[in-house]
Design a protein around this motif. Structure first.
Motif, PDB file in Angstrom:
ATOM      1  N   LEU A  98       0.852  -1.181   0.000  1.00 26.86           N
ATOM      2  CA  LEU A  98       0.000   0.000   0.000  1.00 26.86           C
ATOM      3  C   LEU A  98       0.891   1.235   0.000  1.00 26.86           C
ATOM      4  O   LEU A  98       1.559   1.530   0.995  1.00 26.86           O
ATOM      5  N   PHE A  99       0.912   1.930  -1.131  1.00 25.36           N
ATOM      6  CA  PHE A  99       1.813   3.071  -1.284  1.00 25.36           C
ATOM      7  C   PHE A  99       1.057   4.349  -1.615  1.00 25.36           C
ATOM      8  O   PHE A  99       0.085   4.332  -2.369  1.00 25.36           O
ATOM      9  N   TYR A 100       1.564   5.450  -1.078  1.00 29.02           N
ATOM     10  CA  TYR A 100       1.166   6.778  -1.527  1.00 29.02           C
ATOM     11  C   TYR A 100       2.172   7.168  -2.593  1.00 29.02           C
ATOM     12  O   TYR A 100       3.378   6.979  -2.421  1.00 29.02           O
ATOM     13  N   VAL A 101       1.651   7.678  -3.716  1.00 32.50           N
ATOM     14  CA  VAL A 101       2.512   8.001  -4.854  1.00 32.50           C
ATOM     15  C   VAL A 101       2.257   9.439  -5.253  1.00 32.50           C
ATOM     16  O   VAL A 101       1.111   9.838  -5.473  1.00 32.50           O
ATOM     17  N   MET A 108      -5.306   3.579  -7.582  1.00 28.94           N
ATOM     18  CA  MET A 108      -5.024   2.530  -8.558  1.00 28.94           C
ATOM     19  C   MET A 108      -4.794   1.210  -7.850  1.00 28.94           C
ATOM     20  O   MET A 108      -4.322   1.181  -6.718  1.00 28.94           O
ATOM     21  N   LYS A 109      -5.123   0.145  -8.544  1.00 28.82           N
ATOM     22  CA  LYS A 109      -4.738  -1.200  -8.129  1.00 28.82           C
ATOM     23  C   LYS A 109      -3.900  -1.744  -9.273  1.00 28.82           C
ATOM     24  O   LYS A 109      -4.357  -1.787 -10.419  1.00 28.82           O
ATOM     25  N   LEU A 118      -1.652  -1.526  -4.038  1.00 26.15           N
ATOM     26  CA  LEU A 118      -2.697  -0.536  -3.877  1.00 26.15           C
ATOM     27  C   LEU A 118      -2.009   0.822  -3.808  1.00 26.15           C
ATOM     28  O   LEU A 118      -1.173   1.049  -2.923  1.00 26.15           O
ATOM     29  N   LEU A 119      -2.339   1.691  -4.753  1.00 27.86           N
ATOM     30  CA  LEU A 119      -1.660   2.978  -4.875  1.00 27.86           C
ATOM     31  C   LEU A 119      -2.653   4.111  -4.664  1.00 27.86           C
ATOM     32  O   LEU A 119      -3.744   4.108  -5.247  1.00 27.86           O
ATOM     33  N   ASP A 160      -7.651  -5.765   4.725  1.00 28.12           N
ATOM     34  CA  ASP A 160      -9.034  -5.625   4.249  1.00 28.12           C
ATOM     35  C   ASP A 160      -9.251  -4.383   3.396  1.00 28.12           C
ATOM     36  O   ASP A 160     -10.357  -4.143   2.917  1.00 28.12           O
ATOM     37  N   PHE A 161      -8.214  -3.578   3.199  1.00 28.35           N
ATOM     38  CA  PHE A 161      -8.352  -2.340   2.431  1.00 28.35           C
ATOM     39  C   PHE A 161      -8.325  -2.635   0.934  1.00 28.35           C
ATOM     40  O   PHE A 161      -7.607  -3.520   0.479  1.00 28.35           O
ATOM     41  N   ASP A 162      -9.104  -1.875   0.189  1.00 27.81           N
ATOM     42  CA  ASP A 162      -9.111  -2.003  -1.274  1.00 27.81           C
ATOM     43  C   ASP A 162      -9.332  -0.617  -1.880  1.00 27.81           C
ATOM     44  O   ASP A 162     -10.039   0.215  -1.307  1.00 27.81           O
ATOM     45  N   THR A 163      -8.739  -0.375  -3.032  1.00 27.61           N
ATOM     46  CA  THR A 163      -8.913   0.913  -3.710  1.00 27.61           C
ATOM     47  C   THR A 163     -10.227   0.979  -4.484  1.00 27.61           C
ATOM     48  O   THR A 163     -10.581   2.014  -5.013  1.00 27.61           O
ATOM     49  N   LYS A 164     -10.915  -0.142  -4.580  1.00 24.49           N
ATOM     50  CA  LYS A 164     -12.187  -0.236  -5.308  1.00 24.49           C
ATOM     51  C   LYS A 164     -12.020   0.196  -6.772  1.00 24.49           C
ATOM     52  O   LYS A 164     -12.859   0.861  -7.349  1.00 24.49           O
ATOM     53  N   THR A 165     -10.896  -0.214  -7.343  1.00 22.88           N
ATOM     54  CA  THR A 165     -10.632   0.028  -8.757  1.00 22.88           C
ATOM     55  C   THR A 165     -10.277  -1.303  -9.410  1.00 22.88           C
ATOM     56  O   THR A 165      -9.939  -2.269  -8.728  1.00 22.88           O
ATOM     57  N   THR A 166     -10.347  -1.348 -10.721  1.00 27.38           N
ATOM     58  CA  THR A 166      -9.984  -2.544 -11.470  1.00 27.38           C
ATOM     59  C   THR A 166      -8.467  -2.620 -11.589  1.00 27.38           C
ATOM     60  O   THR A 166      -7.804  -1.606 -11.831  1.00 27.38           O
ATOM     61  N   ALA A 167      -7.919  -3.788 -11.419  1.00 28.45           N
ATOM     62  CA  ALA A 167      -6.471  -3.973 -11.499  1.00 28.45           C
ATOM     63  C   ALA A 167      -5.980  -3.714 -12.925  1.00 28.45           C
ATOM     64  O   ALA A 167      -6.602  -4.139 -13.899  1.00 28.45           O
TER      65      ALA A 167
END
Length: 189
Positions: A98-101, A108-109, A118-119, A160-167
Motif C-alpha cells: 500500500l503506497f502513496y505516490v 489505482m490497483k 494498492l496505490l 481488508d483495504f481495497d482501492t475499489k478500482t480494477t487492477a
C-alpha cells in the motif's frame, strides 16, 4: 530475521522503529527503505553516500523470511521498478503493498508479477498519519501498544483495504502518471 538482514546490509535508513512486534515472530520497521544505494565515498570500500532512491516514511512488517506488509511514500511511480528488483524475492502474493505516490492523480490497483499493489495519491503530510486515516484507525485502536505492535495493527487493517478500482498492469499505470508541480515557498522575510 529479514528486517535485521536489511538493516545489516544498509537497506534501512532514518530508522524510527525497528524491532520485534511482541511475541508474534514478526519484525517491524518504520523509516526510509532503500531502493538505490548511494555511491561509495572516495577511497572507501564500505562507507556510502546517502541513498539515491528510497521509499520515504516506509512501514514494513516481516516474518522470518518474507515481507508481510510494505507501505510508504514514493515520489515517482517508475521507482517501483527498483522496489521490484530489490525486494520481489522476499514477497508472496499475500504480501500487502500500500503506497502513496506523488505522481498519480487517482487510486489505482496494480497487478505485477503475482503481486497486487494498492496505490493512492499523496495528499501531503506524515505518511503514518495518512495511513491510519486511510485505514480508519483511531488513536484508541493503538492505545497501549508498542511502536512495533502498532505496525501489526496497521497491517491487520490493511489486509481488508481495497482501492475499489480494477487492477491494471504496471506499464498501464506508468502511462497514467501526472507531472508534479511543486510550489516555491520562502520562509519569513
Amino acid at each position: 530475521m529479514l528486517v535485521a538482514n536489511y538493516n545489516e546490509k544498509g537497506m534501512l535508513s532514518i530508522t524510527s522503529v525497528l524491532g520485534q512486534a511482541g511475541t508474534t515472530g514478526q519484525y517491524a520497521f518504520r523509516g526510509d527503505l532503500v531502493l538505490k544505494e548511494g555511491g561509495l565515498r572516495e577511497g572507501s570500500e564500505r562507507d556510502r553516500k546517502p541513498p539515491e532512491v528510497v521509499i520515504h516514511q516506509a512501514i514494513v512488517l516481516a516474518g522470518n523470511d518474507k515481507l508481510l506488509f510494505v507501505g510508504g511514500l514514493i515520489y515517482a511511480l517508475a521507482d517501483l521498478s527498483l522496489f521490484f528488483d530489490k525486494y520481489q524475492s522476499d514477497m508472496t502474493s499475500d504480501t500487502v503493498l500500500l503506497f502513496y505516490v506523488e505522481d498519480i492523480a487517482e487510486n489505482m490497483k496494480v497487478a505485477h508479477a503475482g503481486l497486487t499493489l494498492l496505490l493512492l495519491p499523496y495528499p501531503g503530510g506524515m505518511v503514518w498519519n495518512e495511513l491510519l486515516e486511510t485505514l480508519y484507525l483511531e488513536k484508541s485502536d493503538l492505545k497501549g501498544q508498542s511502536a512495533e505492535e502498532k505496525v501489526v495493527t496497521a497491517y491487520e487493517a490493511a489486509k481488508d483495504f481495497d482501492t475499489k478500482t480494477t487492477a491494471i498492469g504496471f506499464d498501464d499505470a506508468l502511462a497514467q502518471t501526472i507531472e508534479v508541480v511543486k510550489e516555491l515557498s520562502a520562509g519569513p522575510v
